[in-house]
Design a protein around this motif. Structure first.
Motif, PDB file in Angstrom:
ATOM      1  N   ALA A  76      64.314 -13.246 126.814  1.00 47.63           N
ATOM      2  CA  ALA A  76      65.496 -12.487 126.392  1.00 47.63           C
ATOM      3  C   ALA A  76      65.328 -11.839 125.025  1.00 47.63           C
ATOM      4  O   ALA A  76      66.245 -11.184 124.537  1.00 47.63           O
ATOM      5  CB  ALA A  76      66.712 -13.421 126.361  1.00 47.63           C
ATOM      6  N   GLN A  77      64.162 -11.985 124.410  1.00 46.85           N
ATOM      7  CA  GLN A  77      63.974 -11.443 123.066  1.00 46.85           C
ATOM      8  C   GLN A  77      64.167  -9.927 123.029  1.00 46.85           C
ATOM      9  O   GLN A  77      63.848  -9.218 123.976  1.00 46.85           O
ATOM     10  CB  GLN A  77      62.580 -11.808 122.550  1.00 46.85           C
ATOM     11  CG  GLN A  77      61.438 -11.168 123.324  1.00 46.85           C
ATOM     12  CD  GLN A  77      60.068 -11.698 122.910  1.00 46.85           C
ATOM     13  OE1 GLN A  77      59.946 -12.706 122.237  1.00 46.85           O
ATOM     14  NE2 GLN A  77      59.011 -11.003 123.307  1.00 46.85           N
ATOM     15  N   GLN A  78      64.692  -9.468 121.913  1.00 48.38           N
ATOM     16  CA  GLN A  78      64.877  -8.036 121.668  1.00 48.38           C
ATOM     17  C   GLN A  78      64.163  -7.708 120.361  1.00 48.38           C
ATOM     18  O   GLN A  78      64.731  -7.834 119.285  1.00 48.38           O
ATOM     19  CB  GLN A  78      66.365  -7.687 121.589  1.00 48.38           C
ATOM     20  CG  GLN A  78      67.142  -7.944 122.863  1.00 48.38           C
ATOM     21  CD  GLN A  78      66.731  -7.005 123.984  1.00 48.38           C
ATOM     22  OE1 GLN A  78      66.522  -5.814 123.773  1.00 48.38           O
ATOM     23  NE2 GLN A  78      66.621  -7.543 125.205  1.00 48.38           N
ATOM     24  N   ILE A  79      62.905  -7.294 120.453  1.00 51.83           N
ATOM     25  CA  ILE A  79      62.075  -7.093 119.270  1.00 51.83           C
ATOM     26  C   ILE A  79      62.105  -5.623 118.864  1.00 51.83           C
ATOM     27  O   ILE A  79      61.771  -4.747 119.666  1.00 51.83           O
ATOM     28  CB  ILE A  79      60.626  -7.526 119.537  1.00 51.83           C
ATOM     29  CG1 ILE A  79      60.585  -8.997 119.967  1.00 51.83           C
ATOM     30  CG2 ILE A  79      59.763  -7.325 118.300  1.00 51.83           C
ATOM     31  CD1 ILE A  79      59.200  -9.510 120.273  1.00 51.83           C
ATOM     32  N   PRO A  80      62.487  -5.333 117.617  1.00 53.06           N
ATOM     33  CA  PRO A  80      62.526  -3.946 117.134  1.00 53.06           C
ATOM     34  C   PRO A  80      61.142  -3.485 116.704  1.00 53.06           C
ATOM     35  O   PRO A  80      60.838  -3.377 115.512  1.00 53.06           O
ATOM     36  CB  PRO A  80      63.487  -4.035 115.952  1.00 53.06           C
ATOM     37  CG  PRO A  80      63.278  -5.418 115.410  1.00 53.06           C
ATOM     38  CD  PRO A  80      62.969  -6.292 116.607  1.00 53.06           C
ATOM     39  N   THR A  81      60.262  -3.203 117.663  1.00 51.08           N
ATOM     40  CA  THR A  81      58.875  -2.895 117.333  1.00 51.08           C
ATOM     41  C   THR A  81      58.735  -1.525 116.666  1.00 51.08           C
ATOM     42  O   THR A  81      59.516  -0.615 116.901  1.00 51.08           O
ATOM     43  CB  THR A  81      57.989  -2.941 118.584  1.00 51.08           C
ATOM     44  OG1 THR A  81      58.521  -2.056 119.569  1.00 51.08           O
ATOM     45  CG2 THR A  81      57.924  -4.341 119.148  1.00 51.08           C
TER      46      THR A  81
END
Length: 361
Positions: free
Chosen positions: A271-276
């Motif tokens: 469920a991670q939401q990584i702002p790459t």
């Protein structure tokens, strides 16, 4: 004078520059033992001119592997195979070499990436995975086995045994893997650690087992050789492990003699939401460095020499670690030195390769 190409110390180990080759899983071992692939792969990275080479996540027990192809350091055969690789590196390169000791926890027993990943059932050659709590990484996977007291002791002692082997191999440092959703990270995060004993619940309790492992490894490895830790600065999931908890954990590691902190992020939850984006993890390292003053390594989409120089020159981190960029360009430090006016160690067999415009460097 380039800061990137200035020396830096990890405890008593001095590195010629601030470029680190991050540990990168190759999924090419056999029963945990290094193969000719590791000889080629680590051999050419050892000629890169980087300040430090960290060997990929290396399982401390067979059930601690991510995949059947993971490197390991739990047996005499594993040790002998890695000794062969290190002997070749030492013959031709002065680069300091570290190893990342790891346990996959609930993310183990998976197929290698180019075989589409995914959980391997026992009937297909997989193995029962362990975790702090019986909570799977992916809801469709079987629940892991929650480690009991005997299991905790077994895992801790497996880290110790691997540390003893690492010293016997002449490795210069150890990095303990507490990131990317693997076992020690699973203890840290409230999303994966739902225990009701002294190893779960409060932050102090969730840190307890990773700190016990660190203390045991630190005690088993010679005092003049550094032991550091890689963490995920954030789960990038609401209610999960986050930056200020990482600061607290780093303080506790620092008190116990950690030589550095290597700051990555994510990996614990689908469920991670990584702002790459370029430098996306640098603020995590910057906050930890500012709060603790512990030597800090940052990583993540650092691809350009000027980008790396700005990070260390501005004090956001002490070192930068490269992974994919180094695979794409194994001579990245050479090219960065040419751009920034630095110098790197290169084998004499390659000296004639230097373009005429850089002969003065």
């Amino acid at each position: 004078m380039s800061v990137l190409f200035s020396p830096v110390s990890l405890g008593s180990l001095t590195l010629a520059n601030r470029i680190v080759i991050a540990p990168m899983c190759q999924y090419s071992a056999r029963e945990g033992s290094a193969t000719d692939w590791h000889l080629i792969h680590l051999g050419h990275l050892a000629l890169s001119g980087a300040g430090l080479l960290i060997i990929e996540a290396t399982a401390v027990e067979a059930v601690g592997r991510i995949s059947p192809g993971d490197l390991g350091l739990w047996s005499d055969d594993n040790e002998a195979a890695l000794a062969r690789v290190l002997k070749a590196i030492r013959a031709y390169s002065p680069i300091p070499v570290s190893i990342q000791l790891a346990h996959a926890g609930r993310k183990g027993s998976t197929r290698i990436p180019w075989e589409n990943g995914g959980f391997i059932p026992e009937v297909e050659g997989g193995w029962p995975v362990v975790a702090p709590s019986p909570v799977p990484y992916d809801p469709k996977d079987p629940a892991p086995v929650a480690l009991d007291r005997d299991g905790l002791v077994r895992v801790r002692e497996a880290f110790v045994a691997a540390a003893v082997r690492a010293d016997r191999l002449g490795l210069d440092a150890i990095e303990i893997h507490s990131a990317h959703g693997y076992l020690l990270h699973e203890f840290l995060s409230p999303l994966s650690n739902q225990r009701d004993d002294e190893y779960g619940g409060s932050l102090e309790n969730r840190m307890r087992f990773p700190l016990e492992v660190f203390e045991a490894v630190r005690a088993a490895f010679p005092a003049h050789k550094p032991v550091g830790v890689r963490i995920s600065g954030s789960d990038w999931v609401e209610g999960g492990w986050e930056l200020e908890q990482s600061v607290r954990f780093t303080h506790e590691l620092q008190r116990r003699g950690s030589a550095y902190i290597h700051v990555s992020s994510g990996g614990l939850s689908p469920a991670q939401q990584i702002p790459t984006g370029p430098n996306y993890q640098v603020p995590l390292a910057e906050r930890i460095k500012a709060a603790t003053a512990l030597t800090t390594i940052t990583v993540g989409l650092i691809t350009e020499p000027e980008q790396a120089e700005e990070i260390v020159a501005s004090g956001k981190a002490d070192l930068v670690a490269l992974a994919r960029a180094m695979l794409y360009d194994p001579r990245w430090p050479w090219h960065a030195a040419a751009k920034l006016g630095g110098q790197v160690d290169a084998p004499p067999q390659y000296w004639r390769s230097q373009p005429h415009g850089y002969k003065h460097l």
